[in-house]
Design an enzyme around this catalytic site. Structure first.
Site, PDB file in Angstrom:
ATOM      1  N   SER A  48       0.812  -1.219   0.000  1.00 33.25           N
ATOM      2  CA  SER A  48       0.000   0.000   0.000  1.00 33.25           C
ATOM      3  C   SER A  48       0.847   1.271   0.000  1.00 33.25           C
ATOM      4  O   SER A  48       1.700   1.470   0.883  1.00 33.25           O
ATOM      5  CB  SER A  48      -0.894  -0.021   1.256  1.00 33.25           C
ATOM      6  OG  SER A  48      -1.364   1.262   1.556  1.00 33.25           O
ATOM      7  N   GLY A  49       0.579   2.149  -0.948  1.00 30.21           N
ATOM      8  CA  GLY A  49       1.278   3.437  -0.985  1.00 30.21           C
ATOM      9  C   GLY A  49       0.962   4.262   0.251  1.00 30.21           C
ATOM     10  O   GLY A  49       1.850   4.889   0.835  1.00 30.21           O
ATOM     11  N   LEU A  50      -0.308   4.218   0.672  1.00 30.53           N
ATOM     12  CA  LEU A  50      -0.692   4.947   1.889  1.00 30.53           C
ATOM     13  C   LEU A  50       0.056   4.377   3.092  1.00 30.53           C
ATOM     14  O   LEU A  50       0.642   5.116   3.882  1.00 30.53           O
ATOM     15  CB  LEU A  50      -2.210   4.835   2.108  1.00 30.53           C
ATOM     16  CG  LEU A  50      -2.729   5.349   3.445  1.00 30.53           C
ATOM     17  CD1 LEU A  50      -2.513   6.849   3.588  1.00 30.53           C
ATOM     18  CD2 LEU A  50      -4.211   5.016   3.622  1.00 30.53           C
ATOM     19  N   ASP A  60       0.499  10.574   1.934  1.00 30.19           N
ATOM     20  CA  ASP A  60       0.320   9.809   0.687  1.00 30.19           C
ATOM     21  C   ASP A  60      -0.041  10.810  -0.423  1.00 30.19           C
ATOM     22  O   ASP A  60      -1.194  10.937  -0.810  1.00 30.19           O
ATOM     23  CB  ASP A  60      -0.798   8.780   0.898  1.00 30.19           C
ATOM     24  CG  ASP A  60      -1.024   7.895  -0.330  1.00 30.19           C
ATOM     25  OD1 ASP A  60      -0.089   7.750  -1.137  1.00 30.19           O
ATOM     26  OD2 ASP A  60      -2.140   7.365  -0.468  1.00 30.19           O
ATOM     27  N   ASP A  87       1.311  -1.108  -5.321  1.00 27.74           N
ATOM     28  CA  ASP A  87       0.468   0.079  -5.560  1.00 27.74           C
ATOM     29  C   ASP A  87       1.390   1.194  -6.056  1.00 27.74           C
ATOM     30  O   ASP A  87       2.080   1.838  -5.263  1.00 27.74           O
ATOM     31  CB  ASP A  87      -0.210   0.448  -4.230  1.00 27.74           C
ATOM     32  CG  ASP A  87      -0.872   1.817  -4.259  1.00 27.74           C
ATOM     33  OD1 ASP A  87      -1.123   2.351  -5.360  1.00 27.74           O
ATOM     34  OD2 ASP A  87      -1.149   2.348  -3.160  1.00 27.74           O
ATOM     35  N   ASP A  89       0.792   4.125  -7.480  1.00 24.85           N
ATOM     36  CA  ASP A  89       0.219   5.471  -7.631  1.00 24.85           C
ATOM     37  C   ASP A  89      -0.134   5.747  -9.088  1.00 24.85           C
ATOM     38  O   ASP A  89      -0.755   4.924  -9.744  1.00 24.85           O
ATOM     39  CB  ASP A  89       1.192   6.521  -7.079  1.00 24.85           C
ATOM     40  CG  ASP A  89       1.357   6.435  -5.569  1.00 24.85           C
ATOM     41  OD1 ASP A  89       0.602   5.685  -4.935  1.00 24.85           O
ATOM     42  OD2 ASP A  89       2.242   7.114  -5.028  1.00 24.85           O
ATOM     43  N   GLU A 116      -2.996   4.212 -11.290  1.00 19.89           N
ATOM     44  CA  GLU A 116      -4.298   4.874 -11.237  1.00 19.89           C
ATOM     45  C   GLU A 116      -4.345   6.053 -12.192  1.00 19.89           C
ATOM     46  O   GLU A 116      -3.311   6.695 -12.436  1.00 19.89           O
ATOM     47  CB  GLU A 116      -4.608   5.311  -9.800  1.00 19.89           C
ATOM     48  CG  GLU A 116      -3.664   6.311  -9.213  1.00 19.89           C
ATOM     49  CD  GLU A 116      -3.716   6.374  -7.679  1.00 19.89           C
ATOM     50  OE1 GLU A 116      -4.279   7.324  -7.157  1.00 19.89           O
ATOM     51  OE2 GLU A 116      -3.171   5.468  -7.010  1.00 19.89           O
ATOM     52  N   LYS A 122      -0.035  12.233  -7.656  1.00 21.62           N
ATOM     53  CA  LYS A 122      -1.365  11.929  -7.110  1.00 21.62           C
ATOM     54  C   LYS A 122      -1.442  12.303  -5.626  1.00 21.62           C
ATOM     55  O   LYS A 122      -0.406  12.484  -4.967  1.00 21.62           O
ATOM     56  CB  LYS A 122      -1.721  10.462  -7.330  1.00 21.62           C
ATOM     57  CG  LYS A 122      -0.845   9.383  -6.711  1.00 21.62           C
ATOM     58  CD  LYS A 122      -0.701   9.259  -5.214  1.00 21.62           C
ATOM     59  CE  LYS A 122      -1.894   8.919  -4.370  1.00 21.62           C
ATOM     60  NZ  LYS A 122      -2.320   7.550  -4.304  1.00 21.62           N
ATOM     61  N   ASN A 124      -3.834  11.023  -2.032  1.00 20.60           N
ATOM     62  CA  ASN A 124      -4.679   9.918  -1.589  1.00 20.60           C
ATOM     63  C   ASN A 124      -6.147  10.137  -1.988  1.00 20.60           C
ATOM     64  O   ASN A 124      -6.656  11.253  -1.951  1.00 20.60           O
ATOM     65  CB  ASN A 124      -4.559   9.752  -0.065  1.00 20.60           C
ATOM     66  CG  ASN A 124      -5.327   8.543   0.408  1.00 20.60           C
ATOM     67  OD1 ASN A 124      -6.519   8.624   0.744  1.00 20.60           O
ATOM     68  ND2 ASN A 124      -4.683   7.391   0.400  1.00 20.60           N
ATOM     69  N   SER A 125      -6.806   9.062  -2.351  1.00 18.64           N
ATOM     70  CA  SER A 125      -8.171   9.124  -2.891  1.00 18.64           C
ATOM     71  C   SER A 125      -9.198   9.676  -1.905  1.00 18.64           C
ATOM     72  O   SER A 125     -10.291  10.063  -2.314  1.00 18.64           O
ATOM     73  CB  SER A 125      -8.605   7.735  -3.345  1.00 18.64           C
ATOM     74  OG  SER A 125      -7.742   7.276  -4.342  1.00 18.64           O
ATOM     75  N   ARG A 159      -6.325   1.219 -12.550  1.00 22.12           N
ATOM     76  CA  ARG A 159      -7.220   1.662 -11.460  1.00 22.12           C
ATOM     77  C   ARG A 159      -8.004   2.887 -11.896  1.00 22.12           C
ATOM     78  O   ARG A 159      -7.419   3.898 -12.294  1.00 22.12           O
ATOM     79  CB  ARG A 159      -6.371   1.949 -10.224  1.00 22.12           C
ATOM     80  CG  ARG A 159      -7.082   2.715  -9.131  1.00 22.12           C
ATOM     81  CD  ARG A 159      -6.273   2.637  -7.862  1.00 22.12           C
ATOM     82  NE  ARG A 159      -6.554   3.689  -6.928  1.00 22.12           N
ATOM     83  CZ  ARG A 159      -5.968   3.808  -5.741  1.00 22.12           C
ATOM     84  NH1 ARG A 159      -5.056   2.917  -5.368  1.00 22.12           N
ATOM     85  NH2 ARG A 159      -6.261   4.808  -4.940  1.00 22.12           N
ATOM     86  N   HIS A 190     -12.314   2.159  -7.826  1.00 19.68           N
ATOM     87  CA  HIS A 190     -12.259   2.691  -6.463  1.00 19.68           C
ATOM     88  C   HIS A 190     -13.501   3.537  -6.202  1.00 19.68           C
ATOM     89  O   HIS A 190     -14.054   4.145  -7.119  1.00 19.68           O
ATOM     90  CB  HIS A 190     -10.988   3.525  -6.282  1.00 19.68           C
ATOM     91  CG  HIS A 190     -10.522   3.622  -4.861  1.00 19.68           C
ATOM     92  ND1 HIS A 190     -11.181   3.036  -3.803  1.00 19.68           N
ATOM     93  CD2 HIS A 190      -9.436   4.245  -4.310  1.00 19.68           C
ATOM     94  CE1 HIS A 190     -10.528   3.284  -2.683  1.00 19.68           C
ATOM     95  NE2 HIS A 190      -9.474   4.023  -2.956  1.00 19.68           N
TER      96      HIS A 190
END
Ligand code: SPV
Ligand code: MG
Length: 310
Positions: A48-50, A60, A87, A89, A116, A122, A124-125, A159, A190
């Protein structure tokens, strides 16, 4: 394409499809979380990037470098043979960077990368103001990634961040078609909705459009949706991207607040791992029963021969 390495990523998805369930993938951020996920019999791993940004004290938001992430992916691979998705990004840059990225993560032991469709850098979503990449520019990145891989079995997951950025399912489906046409092996849709409705609509319509490729989801906000429900919708794999990280944060805060209140840790001792389980998870017993005694004998022999008594 040079050679076939391992098909564990495709095997994981095939096994889930045959059994009518979905693959459960744990978001991990270091060697320890990886070993815990493996012992819990998860089907696969999501670097996980986060999570990896957070354990390095970074937001992130495109700050963790590609090589820093690859070093952690290599550590995760050393700790587990489970299928591993990195992941990545938004791909860390333009198509040339994306091609270098694929080789770097293949070398690090990943079975798949996920990129993504957001503009680089990027964020975080779950943060506001998301900016999507142009569809054709992102499809070109997918094409470039597929053309850079060395192993036949390496997978590239596209993604879709349309729903995250406030667009509708139609927009996400148009992008899905473009990315699959560019060669994506799988889709990740997502969503930050509290319920599973928009994910359900996307998956239903994608399957109706004869999308046979695997579809991944990340049930962070719509956590009430069970694996059974998601599988029945036609989802192939669910990524529990940040639950281990969040659980460990709560556990660390709790132990320190007990210490603060009680001036000792007695009350929390039953709830925290024993020191022996810490030693055990890293294979300390195995190490002591093999390497250490030989080393001691060798060392004794050498110092005796040389007469060196330091
Ligand atoms: C991650 O784990 O870094 C992800 C998933 O990309 S999320 O944080 O939900 O965007
Ligand atoms: Mg991420």
């Amino acid at each position: 394409v040079r050679s076939t390495k391992s098909s564990r990523f495709h095997d994981m998805l095939g096994a889930a499809a045959r059994s009518g369930t979905l693959a459960r993938i744990a978001g991990v951020h270091d060697g320890l979380s990886t070993m815990i996920a493996e012992r819990a019999c998860m089907d696969g791993l999501w670097a996980s990037g986060l999570g990896i940004s957070t354990v390095n004290g970074l937001p992130d938001a495109g700050l963790l470098t590609m090589t820093e992430l690859a070093a952690t992916v290599a550590c995760i691979r050393r700790c587990s043979a489970l299928p591993l998705i990195a992941d990545c990004d938004a791909g860390f840059g333009d198509v040339n960077v994306v091609q270098r990225m694929v080789r770097l993560f293949e070398d690090a032991g990943a079975d798949a990368v996920c990129i993504e469709d957001k503009q680089y850098p990027k964020r975080n979503s779950f943060l506001d103001d998301q900016v999507l990449e142009d569809v054709d520019a992102f499809a070109y990145k997918i094409w470039a990634a597929k053309n850079a891989q060395c192993s036949d079995d390496f997978a590239v997951i596209a993604r879709l961040e349309s729903l995250i950025a406030g667009h509708d399912v139609d927009e996400a489906l148009q992008r899905a078609e473009a990315y699959l046409a560019a060669g994506a092996d799988a889709l990740l849709i997502h969503s930050k909705s509290a319920d599973v409705e928009e994910i359900s609509e996307f998956v239903r319509r994608a399957r109706a459009m004869s999308c046979a490729q695997p579809i991944f989801v990340v049930p962070t906000t719509y956590y009430r949706a069970t694996t059974e429900t998601l599988a029945a919708l036609g989802v192939t794999a669910a990524i529990y991207a940040n639950q281990l990280l969040r659980a460990s944060m709560t556990a660390m805060v709790n132990v320190l607040s007990v210490l603060e209140r009680d001036c000792c840790t007695t009350r929390i001792e039953p709830d925290i791992a024993s020191v022996h389980s810490v030693l055990d998870i890293c294979g300390t017993q195995k190490l002591l029963s093999t390497v250490a005694p030989r080393h001691q004998e060798d060392h004794a022999g050498r110092s005796g021969d040389s007469g060196d008594d330091r």
